[in-house]
Design a protein around this motif. Structure first.
Motif, PDB file in Angstrom:
ATOM      1  N   GLN A 118     -24.560 -18.979 -55.156  1.00 36.87           N
ATOM      2  CA  GLN A 118     -24.352 -20.378 -55.506  1.00 36.87           C
ATOM      3  C   GLN A 118     -23.519 -21.086 -54.431  1.00 36.87           C
ATOM      4  O   GLN A 118     -23.797 -22.235 -54.096  1.00 36.87           O
ATOM      5  N   ALA A 119     -22.522 -20.404 -53.898  1.00 40.87           N
ATOM      6  CA  ALA A 119     -21.678 -20.992 -52.848  1.00 40.87           C
ATOM      7  C   ALA A 119     -22.501 -21.284 -51.590  1.00 40.87           C
ATOM      8  O   ALA A 119     -22.307 -22.296 -50.926  1.00 40.87           O
ATOM      9  N   LYS A 120     -23.449 -20.386 -51.274  1.00 31.94           N
ATOM     10  CA  LYS A 120     -24.288 -20.585 -50.080  1.00 31.94           C
ATOM     11  C   LYS A 120     -25.230 -21.765 -50.259  1.00 31.94           C
ATOM     12  O   LYS A 120     -25.564 -22.436 -49.290  1.00 31.94           O
ATOM     13  N   SER A 121     -25.668 -21.996 -51.491  1.00 31.32           N
ATOM     14  CA  SER A 121     -26.644 -23.069 -51.712  1.00 31.32           C
ATOM     15  C   SER A 121     -25.997 -24.449 -51.834  1.00 31.32           C
ATOM     16  O   SER A 121     -26.661 -25.452 -51.825  1.00 31.32           O
ATOM     17  N   ASN A 122     -24.671 -24.468 -51.963  1.00 30.43           N
ATOM     18  CA  ASN A 122     -23.970 -25.756 -52.103  1.00 30.43           C
ATOM     19  C   ASN A 122     -23.456 -26.280 -50.788  1.00 30.43           C
ATOM     20  O   ASN A 122     -23.437 -25.829 -49.791  1.00 30.43           O
TER      21      ASN A 122
END
Length: 126
Positions: free
Chosen positions: A122-126
Protein backbone atom coordinates in the motif's frame (compact mmCIF):
# COMPACT_ATOMS: atom_id res chain seq x y z
CA UNK A 1 4.64 -51.39 11.79
CA UNK A 2 1.77 -50.68 9.48
CA UNK A 3 -0.56 -49.41 12.22
CA UNK A 4 2.04 -46.82 13.24
CA UNK A 5 2.20 -45.44 9.71
CA UNK A 6 -1.57 -45.42 9.45
CA UNK A 7 -1.76 -43.42 12.69
CA UNK A 8 0.91 -40.93 11.58
CA UNK A 9 -0.85 -40.34 8.24
CA UNK A 10 -4.18 -39.98 10.04
CA UNK A 11 -2.65 -37.44 12.44
CA UNK A 12 -1.27 -35.42 9.50
CA UNK A 13 -4.69 -35.37 7.85
CA UNK A 14 -6.30 -34.17 11.09
CA UNK A 15 -3.73 -31.37 11.40
CA UNK A 16 -4.43 -30.36 7.80
CA UNK A 17 -8.14 -30.19 8.67
CA UNK A 18 -7.28 -28.02 11.66
CA UNK A 19 -5.25 -25.66 9.46
CA UNK A 20 -8.18 -25.38 7.04
CA UNK A 21 -10.64 -24.75 9.89
CA UNK A 22 -8.41 -22.15 11.57
CA UNK A 23 -7.94 -20.36 8.23
CA UNK A 24 -11.68 -20.50 7.55
CA UNK A 25 -12.46 -18.95 10.95
CA UNK A 26 -9.92 -16.14 10.64
CA UNK A 27 -11.28 -12.90 9.11
CA UNK A 28 -8.01 -12.25 7.25
CA UNK A 29 -7.58 -15.70 5.75
CA UNK A 30 -9.36 -17.52 2.98
CA UNK A 31 -9.35 -21.30 3.25
CA UNK A 32 -9.29 -22.48 -0.36
CA UNK A 33 -8.88 -26.28 -0.52
CA UNK A 34 -8.07 -29.25 1.67
CA UNK A 35 -7.22 -32.77 0.59
CA UNK A 36 -5.37 -35.46 2.55
CA UNK A 37 -2.62 -33.62 4.45
CA UNK A 38 -2.61 -30.54 2.21
CA UNK A 39 -4.40 -27.24 2.82
CA UNK A 40 -4.31 -24.18 0.61
CA UNK A 41 -5.15 -20.72 1.87
CA UNK A 42 -4.66 -17.05 1.11
CA UNK A 43 -4.11 -13.93 3.14
CA UNK A 44 -6.86 -11.40 2.43
CA UNK A 45 -6.56 -8.03 4.21
CA UNK A 46 -9.49 -7.21 6.47
CA UNK A 47 -12.18 -5.28 4.62
CA UNK A 48 -10.63 -6.04 1.22
CA UNK A 49 -13.13 -5.89 -1.67
CA UNK A 50 -12.58 -8.88 -3.96
CA UNK A 51 -15.23 -8.49 -6.62
CA UNK A 52 -12.93 -6.89 -9.21
CA UNK A 53 -10.31 -8.51 -11.42
CA UNK A 54 -7.73 -5.98 -10.20
CA UNK A 55 -8.45 -7.13 -6.64
CA UNK A 56 -7.65 -10.74 -7.52
CA UNK A 57 -4.42 -9.65 -9.21
CA UNK A 58 -3.50 -7.73 -6.07
CA UNK A 59 -4.24 -10.72 -3.83
CA UNK A 60 -2.09 -12.95 -6.01
CA UNK A 61 0.81 -10.47 -5.81
CA UNK A 62 0.32 -10.04 -2.07
CA UNK A 63 0.32 -13.78 -1.41
CA UNK A 64 3.31 -14.42 -3.65
CA UNK A 65 5.32 -11.77 -1.78
CA UNK A 66 4.01 -13.16 1.51
CA UNK A 67 5.18 -16.66 0.64
CA UNK A 68 8.63 -15.36 -0.28
CA UNK A 69 8.86 -13.49 3.04
CA UNK A 70 7.72 -16.56 4.99
CA UNK A 71 10.28 -18.79 3.29
CA UNK A 72 13.07 -16.28 3.88
CA UNK A 73 11.98 -15.73 7.48
CA UNK A 74 12.36 -19.41 8.31
CA UNK A 75 9.63 -19.62 10.98
CA UNK A 76 7.33 -21.71 8.78
CA UNK A 77 7.77 -23.40 5.46
CA UNK A 78 4.87 -23.29 3.06
CA UNK A 79 4.96 -23.76 -0.68
CA UNK A 80 2.61 -22.36 -3.29
CA UNK A 81 -0.26 -23.68 -5.36
CA UNK A 82 -2.38 -22.17 -8.09
CA UNK A 83 -6.02 -23.04 -7.54
CA UNK A 84 -7.90 -21.76 -10.54
CA UNK A 85 -6.65 -18.19 -10.84
CA UNK A 86 -5.75 -17.91 -7.13
CA UNK A 87 -2.15 -17.88 -5.92
CA UNK A 88 -2.32 -19.77 -2.63
CA UNK A 89 -0.09 -20.69 0.26
CA UNK A 90 0.15 -24.48 0.48
CA UNK A 91 0.70 -26.29 3.74
CA UNK A 92 1.54 -29.99 3.52
CA UNK A 93 1.71 -31.68 6.90
CA UNK A 94 4.15 -34.61 6.85
CA UNK A 95 6.32 -34.20 9.95
CA UNK A 96 5.30 -36.43 12.86
CA UNK A 97 6.47 -33.70 15.26
CA UNK A 98 3.92 -31.15 13.98
CA UNK A 99 1.39 -30.30 16.68
CA UNK A 100 -1.91 -28.44 16.99
CA UNK A 101 0.07 -25.62 18.60
CA UNK A 102 2.29 -25.45 15.50
CA UNK A 103 -0.78 -25.17 13.26
CA UNK A 104 -2.19 -22.29 15.29
CA UNK A 105 1.20 -20.58 15.21
CA UNK A 106 1.30 -20.93 11.41
CA UNK A 107 -1.98 -18.99 11.24
CA UNK A 108 -0.62 -16.26 13.53
CA UNK A 109 2.63 -15.95 11.57
CA UNK A 110 0.87 -15.84 8.17
CA UNK A 111 -1.50 -13.11 9.37
CA UNK A 112 1.24 -11.06 11.04
CA UNK A 113 3.49 -11.22 7.99
CA UNK A 114 0.56 -10.74 5.61
CA UNK A 115 -0.38 -7.49 7.34
CA UNK A 116 3.19 -6.24 6.98
CA UNK A 117 3.45 -7.14 3.28
CA UNK A 118 0.05 -5.51 2.63
CA UNK A 119 1.21 -2.34 4.41
CA UNK A 120 4.39 -2.28 2.28
CA UNK A 121 2.45 -2.74 -0.96
CA UNK A 122 0.00 0.00 0.00
CA UNK A 123 2.87 2.39 0.79
CA UNK A 124 4.42 1.73 -2.64
CA UNK A 125 1.15 2.43 -4.43
CA UNK A 126 0.59 5.76 -2.66
Amino acid sequence: GKSGYVQMISDDIELSKLLFEEAHKHPELEAVTRNLSITTLRYVPEGFVRDQQAGEVYLNTLNEKLLNALQQGGEVFLSNALVGEKYCLRGCIVNFRTSKKDIREIVEIVVKEGREIHKQLQAKSN
